[in-house]
Design a protein around this motif. Structure first.
Motif, PDB file in Angstrom:
ATOM      1  N   UNK A  61      -0.316  38.209  20.226  1.00  0.00           N
ATOM      2  CA  UNK A  61       0.531  38.613  21.346  1.00  0.00           C
ATOM      3  C   UNK A  61       1.554  39.680  20.983  1.00  0.00           C
ATOM      4  N   UNK A  62       1.525  40.186  19.741  1.00  0.00           N
ATOM      5  CA  UNK A  62       2.514  41.182  19.329  1.00  0.00           C
ATOM      6  C   UNK A  62       2.072  42.612  19.606  1.00  0.00           C
ATOM      7  N   UNK A  66      -3.916  49.549  16.185  1.00  0.00           N
ATOM      8  CA  UNK A  66      -4.393  50.757  16.870  1.00  0.00           C
ATOM      9  C   UNK A  66      -5.294  50.409  18.049  1.00  0.00           C
ATOM     10  N   UNK A  67      -5.897  49.214  18.022  1.00  0.00           N
ATOM     11  CA  UNK A  67      -6.794  48.821  19.109  1.00  0.00           C
ATOM     12  C   UNK A  67      -6.090  48.010  20.190  1.00  0.00           C
ATOM     13  N   UNK A  68      -4.778  47.801  20.035  1.00  0.00           N
ATOM     14  CA  UNK A  68      -3.993  47.046  21.020  1.00  0.00           C
ATOM     15  C   UNK A  68      -3.382  48.005  22.025  1.00  0.00           C
ATOM     16  N   UNK A  69      -3.791  47.887  23.275  1.00  0.00           N
ATOM     17  CA  UNK A  69      -3.304  48.786  24.315  1.00  0.00           C
ATOM     18  C   UNK A  69      -1.776  48.737  24.424  1.00  0.00           C
ATOM     19  N   UNK A  70      -1.162  49.920  24.429  1.00  0.00           N
ATOM     20  CA  UNK A  70       0.284  50.009  24.590  1.00  0.00           C
ATOM     21  C   UNK A  70       1.066  49.999  23.307  1.00  0.00           C
ATOM     22  N   UNK A  71       0.422  49.749  22.157  1.00  0.00           N
ATOM     23  CA  UNK A  71       1.150  49.746  20.887  1.00  0.00           C
ATOM     24  C   UNK A  71       1.448  51.168  20.437  1.00  0.00           C
ATOM     25  N   UNK A  72       2.452  51.305  19.578  1.00  0.00           N
ATOM     26  CA  UNK A  72       2.808  52.630  19.053  1.00  0.00           C
ATOM     27  C   UNK A  72       1.626  53.239  18.297  1.00  0.00           C
ATOM     28  N   UNK A  73       0.974  52.418  17.470  1.00  0.00           N
ATOM     29  CA  UNK A  73      -0.161  52.926  16.691  1.00  0.00           C
ATOM     30  C   UNK A  73      -1.306  53.377  17.592  1.00  0.00           C
ATOM     31  N   UNK A  74      -1.495  52.720  18.717  1.00  0.00           N
ATOM     32  CA  UNK A  74      -2.584  53.124  19.617  1.00  0.00           C
ATOM     33  C   UNK A  74      -2.324  54.504  20.208  1.00  0.00           C
ATOM     34  N   UNK A  75      -1.039  54.824  20.440  1.00  0.00           N
ATOM     35  CA  UNK A  75      -0.713  56.155  20.964  1.00  0.00           C
ATOM     36  C   UNK A  75      -0.962  57.233  19.918  1.00  0.00           C
ATOM     37  N   UNK A  76      -0.646  56.921  18.651  1.00  0.00           N
ATOM     38  CA  UNK A  76      -0.933  57.883  17.578  1.00  0.00           C
ATOM     39  C   UNK A  76      -2.441  58.050  17.409  1.00  0.00           C
ATOM     40  N   UNK A  77      -3.156  56.907  17.468  1.00  0.00           N
ATOM     41  CA  UNK A  77      -4.608  56.928  17.282  1.00  0.00           C
ATOM     42  C   UNK A  77      -5.325  57.643  18.430  1.00  0.00           C
ATOM     43  N   UNK A  78      -4.643  57.806  19.551  1.00  0.00           N
ATOM     44  CA  UNK A  78      -5.215  58.514  20.693  1.00  0.00           C
ATOM     45  C   UNK A  78      -5.667  59.918  20.285  1.00  0.00           C
ATOM     46  N   UNK A  79      -4.920  60.560  19.383  1.00  0.00           N
ATOM     47  CA  UNK A  79      -5.296  61.896  18.923  1.00  0.00           C
ATOM     48  C   UNK A  79      -6.600  61.909  18.154  1.00  0.00           C
ATOM     49  N   UNK A  80      -6.950  60.761  17.557  1.00  0.00           N
ATOM     50  CA  UNK A  80      -8.231  60.638  16.846  1.00  0.00           C
ATOM     51  C   UNK A  80      -9.333  60.263  17.823  1.00  0.00           C
ATOM     52  N   UNK A  81      -9.098  59.219  18.615  1.00  0.00           N
ATOM     53  CA  UNK A  81     -10.143  58.690  19.495  1.00  0.00           C
ATOM     54  C   UNK A  81     -10.571  59.690  20.561  1.00  0.00           C
ATOM     55  N   UNK A  82      -9.678  60.599  20.946  1.00  0.00           N
ATOM     56  CA  UNK A  82     -10.013  61.598  21.959  1.00  0.00           C
ATOM     57  C   UNK A  82     -10.314  62.971  21.356  1.00  0.00           C
ATOM     58  N   UNK A  83     -10.373  63.055  20.029  1.00  0.00           N
ATOM     59  CA  UNK A  83     -10.737  64.311  19.378  1.00  0.00           C
ATOM     60  C   UNK A  83      -9.686  65.400  19.502  1.00  0.00           C
ATOM     61  N   UNK A  84      -8.407  65.043  19.544  1.00  0.00           N
ATOM     62  CA  UNK A  84      -7.335  66.032  19.692  1.00  0.00           C
ATOM     63  C   UNK A  84      -6.910  66.606  18.343  1.00  0.00           C
TER      64      UNK A  84
END
Length: 376
Positions: A61-62, A66-84
Motif C-alpha cells: 500500500x506504499x 516504478x510499476x506502482x501508479x502514481x509513485x515518484x519512480x513511476x514518473x521517472x520511469x515514464x521516460x523509459x517506458x514511453x521511449x522519451x
C-alpha cells in the motif's frame, strides 16, 4: 508491543526474498565494476544503484516502485517506458560526434552496416526459442551494442521486456574491452593486425554541414521508423558542425545528456525488481544478447577481410569490430589490440568511422524492424 511488531512487519528485512538478495548482489557487482575496473561508470553506477533501490521490498500500500501508479519512480520511469529518454541521448551523441573519419573514407561505412548482422541473426534465434516477432526484434537490437536504441525499440514493441533488454544491452556495452579482444584475435592473423592504413583526407566544413541533412533524409526515407532517433542524432550533429549554435550543442553534449543518462540508468535499474526480472525469459535474453554481440563483432571483422580481397590499400580487419555502436569504446579496443602487436600503429581515428556508422546503422535497423512489425 503490537505497534512494534507491526513496524517490524513493514521493514525491508521482514519482506526480503532470496531473489531480492540476488539482485542486490548484481547491483553491487555493477557498482564495483564501474568503480574498480572503470567499466562504463557513467552507466553502471546509476544502473547499479537503481537495482539496489528496485529491490528494497516495501508494503503493497506504499506505492513506491516504478510499476506502482502514481509513485515518484513511476514518473521517472515514464521516460523509459514511453521511449522519451533515448532520443534525448541521441541528440547529445550527435552533438559530440565527429563524422569526419567516416566522410573521409566512405567505404568504411560498410563495416558499420556489416556489424548489424548480429541483430538479424539473433532475431531469428529468439523466434526459434519461442519469443514473438516483436519481442525477438527488441532482443536482437542488443547486438548493435546500443543501449538507447534497444530501450527505444523495446518500449515500442516489447514493453514488458524493457528491464532485461536494457540491462543486457548496457552490460555488454560495459564489457566491450572484455568480450571483443578474444574474438578479434581469433578471427585475424598477426599480419592482418599489423596492417597500417593511409591517413584520412581532410573533410571540409561544407561537407560536415551537408552530411547530417542529407543522411537524415536518406535514412528516414528508407526507414521512417528511425525518424525520431536518427532525427535527433543528426540535429545534434548539425548544431555542432554549423558552428552558429555552439551554445545549444554544448548544452546537448554536456548538461542535458548527463541529466538524461542519470535518469535513464537509475530508472532502468529500479525496474529490475526480482519478481519481474529473475525469470527464464531474462536468462534467455542475456544469452541471446551475448550471442548477438559476438556475431556483430565477428561480422564486422569478416566483412573487412572480404573487402581486402578487392582493395589495393588494405583495411586492418580489427577496425571491423568497431562496427558495433558502443562509441567510442569499441574503437578504443581496436586501437588497443592493434597496438599490442605494433605500438606505433594508430587505428583509433580509422576505427571511429565504422563506429559512428554503427550508431546510424543500429538506429536504421531499429526503424526497419519497427516499421515492419508495428502492425502485427
Amino acid at each position: 508491543m503490537d505497534i512494534f511488531h507491526q513496524f517490524l512487519d513493514t521493514t525491508g528485512f521482514a519482506n526480503l526474498t532470496v531473489g531480492n538478495l540476488v539482485m542486490i548482489l548484481v547491483g553491487l557487482v555493477f557498482i564495483a565494476l564501474a568503480i574498480i575496473k572503470d567499466y562504463e561508470p557513467l552507466l553502471l553506477v546509476p544502473i547499479g544503484f537503481g537495482i539496489l533501490i528496485g529491490n528494497i521490498p516495501a508494503s503493497d500500500d506504499m506505492q513506491l516502485g516504478v510499476y506502482d501508479s502514481g509513485s515518484v519512480l513511476s514518473y521517472i520511469y515514464f521516460g523509459v517506458s514511453q521511449g522519451i529518454f533515448p532520443p534525448l541521448i541521441f541528440l547529445g551523441i550527435g552533438a559530440m560526434t565527429d563524422f569526419s573519419t567516416m566522410l573521409s573514407n566512405p567505404k568504411l561505412i560498410l563495416l558499420g552496416a556489416a556489424a548489424q548482422m548480429g541483430i538479424f541473426l539473433t532475431l531469428i534465434g529468439a523466434m526459434y526459442l519461442g519469443f514473438s516477432p516483436k519481442e525477438s526484434a527488441a532482443i536482437g537490437i542488443i547486438g548493435g551494442a546500443d543501449g538507447p536504441t534497444a530501450i527505444f525499440l523495446a518500449s515500442k514493441l516489447a514493453p514488458s521486456l524493457i528491464g532485461p533488454i536494457a540491462i543486457a544491452a548496457y552490460s555488454y556495452m560495459a564489457l566491450v574491452p572484455v568480450i571483443q579482444p578474444p574474438i578479434m584475435r581469433l578471427l585475424t592473423t598477426r599480419e592482418e593486425r599489423l596492417i597500417r592504413m593511409k591517413p584520412p583526407r581532410h573533410v571540409t566544413r561544407r561537407e560536415k554541414i551537408i552530411f547530417p541533412i542529407a543522411a537524415f533524409l536518406i535514412c528516414t526515407m528508407i526507414a521512417p521508423g528511425s525518424l525520431v532517433l536518427v532525427g535527433m542524432l543528426f540535429l545534434g550533429n548539425l548544431l555542432k558542425e554549423s558552428t552558429v549554435t555552439e551554445r545549444l550543442a554544448n548544452s546537448a553534449r554536456n548538461a542535458m545528456i548527463d541529466i538524461v543518462t542519470i535518469l535513464l540508468g537509475f530508472s532502468v535499474g529500479a525496474s529490475t525488481d526480482a519478481d519481474n526480472f529473475l525469470t527464464k525469459q531474462s536468462l534467455m535474453i542475456f544469452g541471446l544478447g551475448a550471442l548477438s554481440f559476438a556475431v556483430a563483432t565477428a561480422s564486422g571483422i569478416l566483412f573487412a577481410k572480404l573487402m581486402n580481397l578487392f582493395l589495393t590499400h588494405k583495411i586492418n580487419p580489427l577496425i571491423g569490430a568497431a562496427g558495433v555502436s558502443a562509441v567510442p569504446d569499441s574503437a578504443r579496443v581496436a586501437q588497443m589490440v592493434g597496438q599490442s602487436e605494433d605500438p606505433h600503429n594508430f587505428l583509433l581515428m580509422h576505427a571511429m568511422a565504422p563506429n559512428v556508422a554503427g550508431v546510424i546503422g543500429s538506429a536504421v535497423a531499429a526503424g526497419v524492424l519497427w516499421s515492419v512489425l508495428a502492425g502485427q
